[in-house]
Scaffold this motif. Sequence first.
Motif, PDB file in Angstrom:
ATOM      1  N   VAL A   1     -11.256 -10.520  -7.535  1.00 11.09           N
ATOM      2  CA  VAL A   1     -12.500 -10.681  -8.293  1.00 11.09           C
ATOM      3  C   VAL A   1     -13.236  -9.354  -8.242  1.00 11.09           C
ATOM      4  CG1 VAL A   1     -14.632 -11.993  -8.573  1.00 11.09           C
ATOM      5  CG2 VAL A   1     -12.599 -13.112  -7.624  1.00 11.09           C
ATOM      6  N   ASN A   2     -13.268  -8.653  -9.369  1.00  7.39           N
ATOM      7  CA  ASN A   2     -13.891  -7.325  -9.417  1.00  7.39           C
ATOM      8  C   ASN A   2     -13.361  -6.420  -8.302  1.00  7.39           C
ATOM      9  OD1 ASN A   2     -15.693  -9.171 -10.963  1.00  7.39           O
ATOM     10  ND2 ASN A   2     -16.783  -7.267 -11.350  1.00  7.39           N
ATOM     11  N   GLY A   3     -12.060  -6.481  -8.079  1.00  2.00           N
ATOM     12  CA  GLY A   3     -11.409  -5.571  -7.151  1.00  2.00           C
ATOM     13  C   GLY A   3     -11.275  -6.066  -5.728  1.00  2.00           C
ATOM     14  N   ALA A   4     -11.973  -7.145  -5.356  1.00  3.09           N
ATOM     15  CA  ALA A   4     -11.912  -7.661  -3.989  1.00  3.09           C
ATOM     16  C   ALA A   4     -11.352  -9.084  -4.001  1.00  3.09           C
ATOM     17  CB  ALA A   4     -13.294  -7.639  -3.339  1.00  3.09           C
ATOM     18  N   THR A   5     -10.750  -9.493  -2.890  1.00  2.88           N
ATOM     19  CA  THR A   5     -10.136 -10.808  -2.839  1.00  2.88           C
ATOM     20  C   THR A   5     -11.192 -11.909  -2.876  1.00  2.88           C
ATOM     21  OG1 THR A   5      -8.350  -9.889  -1.508  1.00  2.88           O
ATOM     22  CG2 THR A   5      -8.532 -12.270  -1.581  1.00  2.88           C
ATOM     23  N   GLY A   6     -10.966 -12.859  -3.760  1.00  7.01           N
ATOM     24  CA  GLY A   6     -11.830 -14.024  -3.884  1.00  7.01           C
ATOM     25  C   GLY A   6     -10.988 -15.213  -4.304  1.00  7.01           C
ATOM     26  N   PHE A   7     -11.593 -16.148  -5.018  1.00  7.34           N
ATOM     27  CA  PHE A   7     -10.897 -17.381  -5.380  1.00  7.34           C
ATOM     28  C   PHE A   7     -11.153 -17.748  -6.838  1.00  7.34           C
ATOM     29  CE2 PHE A   7     -11.872 -17.536  -0.901  1.00  7.34           C
ATOM     30  CZ  PHE A   7     -10.679 -17.986  -0.327  1.00  7.34           C
ATOM     31  N   ALA A   8     -10.182 -18.447  -7.397  1.00 11.80           N
ATOM     32  CA  ALA A   8     -10.371 -19.077  -8.698  1.00 11.80           C
ATOM     33  C   ALA A   8      -9.889 -20.513  -8.602  1.00 11.80           C
ATOM     34  CB  ALA A   8      -9.596 -18.338  -9.789  1.00 11.80           C
ATOM     35  N   ILE A   9     -10.665 -21.431  -9.147  1.00  9.12           N
ATOM     36  CA  ILE A   9     -10.212 -22.807  -9.320  1.00  9.12           C
ATOM     37  C   ILE A   9      -9.588 -22.864 -10.704  1.00  9.12           C
ATOM     38  CG2 ILE A   9     -10.905 -25.233  -9.419  1.00  9.12           C
ATOM     39  CD1 ILE A   9     -13.365 -24.455  -7.714  1.00  9.12           C
ATOM     40  N   VAL A  10      -8.315 -23.209 -10.786  1.00  6.26           N
ATOM     41  CA  VAL A  10      -7.603 -23.188 -12.063  1.00  6.26           C
ATOM     42  C   VAL A  10      -7.086 -24.571 -12.398  1.00  6.26           C
ATOM     43  CG1 VAL A  10      -6.990 -20.761 -11.802  1.00  6.26           C
ATOM     44  CG2 VAL A  10      -5.396 -22.506 -11.026  1.00  6.26           C
ATOM     45  N   ARG A  11      -6.967 -24.829 -13.684  1.00  8.07           N
ATOM     46  CA  ARG A  11      -6.551 -26.150 -14.178  1.00  8.07           C
ATOM     47  C   ARG A  11      -5.613 -25.965 -15.366  1.00  8.07           C
ATOM     48  NH1 ARG A  11      -9.350 -31.252 -13.917  1.00  8.07           N
ATOM     49  NH2 ARG A  11      -8.598 -32.705 -15.504  1.00  8.07           N
ATOM     50  N   PRO A  12      -4.466 -26.643 -15.379  1.00  3.77           N
ATOM     51  CA  PRO A  12      -3.558 -26.527 -16.528  1.00  3.77           C
ATOM     52  C   PRO A  12      -4.225 -27.011 -17.807  1.00  3.77           C
ATOM     53  CG  PRO A  12      -2.466 -27.571 -14.667  1.00  3.77           C
ATOM     54  CD  PRO A  12      -3.925 -27.503 -14.328  1.00  3.77           C
ATOM     55  N   GLU A  13      -3.833 -26.399 -18.912  1.00  5.03           N
ATOM     56  CA  GLU A  13      -4.349 -26.836 -20.204  1.00  5.03           C
ATOM     57  C   GLU A  13      -3.203 -26.899 -21.189  1.00  5.03           C
ATOM     58  OE1 GLU A  13      -7.245 -24.109 -21.676  1.00  5.03           O
ATOM     59  OE2 GLU A  13      -5.965 -22.376 -21.506  1.00  5.03           O
ATOM     60  N   SER A  14      -3.290 -27.802 -22.143  1.00  2.00           N
ATOM     61  CA  SER A  14      -2.245 -27.923 -23.151  1.00  2.00           C
ATOM     62  C   SER A  14      -2.462 -26.842 -24.219  1.00  2.00           C
ATOM     63  CB  SER A  14      -2.319 -29.313 -23.792  1.00  2.00           C
ATOM     64  OG  SER A  14      -3.610 -29.534 -24.342  1.00  2.00           O
ATOM     65  N   PRO A  15      -1.433 -26.553 -25.060  1.00  6.72           N
ATOM     66  CA  PRO A  15      -0.148 -27.256 -25.087  1.00  6.72           C
ATOM     67  C   PRO A  15       0.938 -26.603 -24.238  1.00  6.72           C
ATOM     68  CG  PRO A  15      -0.354 -25.859 -27.016  1.00  6.72           C
ATOM     69  CD  PRO A  15      -1.630 -25.683 -26.230  1.00  6.72           C
ATOM     70  N   ASP A  16       0.721 -25.359 -23.787  1.00  4.97           N
ATOM     71  CA  ASP A  16       1.817 -24.648 -23.127  1.00  4.97           C
ATOM     72  C   ASP A  16       1.826 -24.809 -21.611  1.00  4.97           C
ATOM     73  OD1 ASP A  16      -0.353 -23.174 -22.429  1.00  4.97           O
ATOM     74  OD2 ASP A  16       0.286 -21.311 -23.366  1.00  4.97           O
ATOM     75  N   GLY A  17       0.833 -25.481 -21.061  1.00  5.88           N
ATOM     76  CA  GLY A  17       0.815 -25.712 -19.632  1.00  5.88           C
ATOM     77  C   GLY A  17       0.222 -24.584 -18.818  1.00  5.88           C
ATOM     78  N   ALA A  18      -0.091 -23.444 -19.439  1.00  6.30           N
ATOM     79  CA  ALA A  18      -0.729 -22.360 -18.708  1.00  6.30           C
ATOM     80  C   ALA A  18      -2.101 -22.821 -18.229  1.00  6.30           C
ATOM     81  CB  ALA A  18      -0.864 -21.128 -19.601  1.00  6.30           C
ATOM     82  N   ALA A  19      -2.567 -22.211 -17.136  1.00  2.28           N
ATOM     83  CA  ALA A  19      -3.807 -22.672 -16.522  1.00  2.28           C
ATOM     84  C   ALA A  19      -4.975 -21.752 -16.868  1.00  2.28           C
ATOM     85  CB  ALA A  19      -3.639 -22.771 -15.005  1.00  2.28           C
ATOM     86  N   ARG A  20      -6.168 -22.316 -16.831  1.00  2.00           N
ATOM     87  CA  ARG A  20      -7.395 -21.561 -17.053  1.00  2.00           C
ATOM     88  C   ARG A  20      -8.300 -21.718 -15.847  1.00  2.00           C
ATOM     89  NH1 ARG A  20     -11.617 -24.994 -18.409  1.00  2.00           N
ATOM     90  NH2 ARG A  20     -10.981 -27.118 -18.918  1.00  2.00           N
ATOM     91  N   ALA A  21      -9.205 -20.769 -15.675  1.00  3.72           N
ATOM     92  CA  ALA A  21     -10.143 -20.838 -14.561  1.00  3.72           C
ATOM     93  C   ALA A  21     -11.305 -21.755 -14.912  1.00  3.72           C
ATOM     94  CB  ALA A  21     -10.665 -19.445 -14.221  1.00  3.72           C
ATOM     95  N   THR A  22     -11.630 -22.671 -13.999  1.00  3.35           N
ATOM     96  CA  THR A  22     -12.806 -23.520 -14.165  1.00  3.35           C
ATOM     97  C   THR A  22     -13.911 -23.134 -13.186  1.00  3.35           C
ATOM     98  OG1 THR A  22     -11.911 -25.177 -12.631  1.00  3.35           O
ATOM     99  CG2 THR A  22     -11.403 -25.447 -14.973  1.00  3.35           C
ATOM    100  N   GLY A  23     -13.602 -22.201 -12.303  1.00  5.55           N
ATOM    101  CA  GLY A  23     -14.591 -21.686 -11.364  1.00  5.55           C
ATOM    102  C   GLY A  23     -14.050 -20.433 -10.710  1.00  5.55           C
ATOM    103  N   VAL A  24     -14.927 -19.495 -10.412  1.00  4.64           N
ATOM    104  CA  VAL A  24     -14.544 -18.265  -9.713  1.00  4.64           C
ATOM    105  C   VAL A  24     -15.525 -18.035  -8.579  1.00  4.64           C
ATOM    106  CG1 VAL A  24     -14.360 -15.745  -9.869  1.00  4.64           C
ATOM    107  CG2 VAL A  24     -13.434 -17.181 -11.701  1.00  4.64           C
TER     108      VAL A  24
END
Length: 320
Positions: A267-290
Amino acid sequence: MAAEARGDAALLAARYDALRPRLVGVAYALLGSRAEAEDVVADTWLRLVAVTDPVDDLEAWSVVAVSRRALDVLRSARVRREAYVGPWLPEPVLGGLVGPGGLGGDGGAGGSGDPADRVTLAEEVHYALLVLLERLSPAERTAWVLHDVFGLSFDEVARVVGRTPAAVRQLASRARRHLAAERTRTPVDPAEHDAVVAAFAGASLQGDLAGLVAVLDPDVVLTGDGGGVVSSARRPVVGADRVARFLLGVLAKVDAAAGERVELVRVNGATGFAIVRPESPDGAARATGVVALTTAGGRVVRVDLVRNPAKLAGLRGFPA
């Protein structure tokens, strides 16, 4: 003649594209918004192609033009941010997942897109500093960012701000004093930061309240940004016990059954976290929180939680 003109236009476009990561980085440092920064750089391109006189130094011209436009946007954005629901936090820029080698490794980009589209972030512009920059006036922020971070001369900054070089020097000096008063802690070595994040992650993901409190500074502050769209704390949460309970409450709502999960990311160059959730149609995930973490003295001193969907819209492409 037409072919020559097309060739010149293509060369100019290629040169501008090569500058684009730096230009977006400048605008992002001034605005704290990746989306607005990209709009500024696109607007400046349209202005460039309309220029009739030759531009001798494309990079210098572009940086000044982007900065001027960003300063105009920043001034108007301040009015909108005053009416924002809850605390306003900068849009995070993710550099990639922390790789299989664990903390300290970089395992590919999650939501970063084409390498040419990545923001060039100066090392000095970490997330916590972006939050502090919001407390400066637009002119102070512009003078400090352009001179102290990106190395523009005061003469060049004066062209952006519309003041004399001497006045701009004073603006930068005032900004330094404001930032020095806020930045009382010394910079943390990345390895030390990662060690604290590892302890934070272990306690958080195991639901260990006592362990999480132990890794938090007694005066830790958590700021949440839901923008009035997603549930989040409307005021900063202060104190290790309160912050720990709030974080465990957030993690308890992660919907594992729907494939939602927590990833270690840059996150901006330093280690942090992302909450990710799959989305259709290809199954790739998006961030719902950082989550951006600031550490000092072996503990977490600041937690910034961005949940506003508008600020996470571009953070897609995580592995399913």
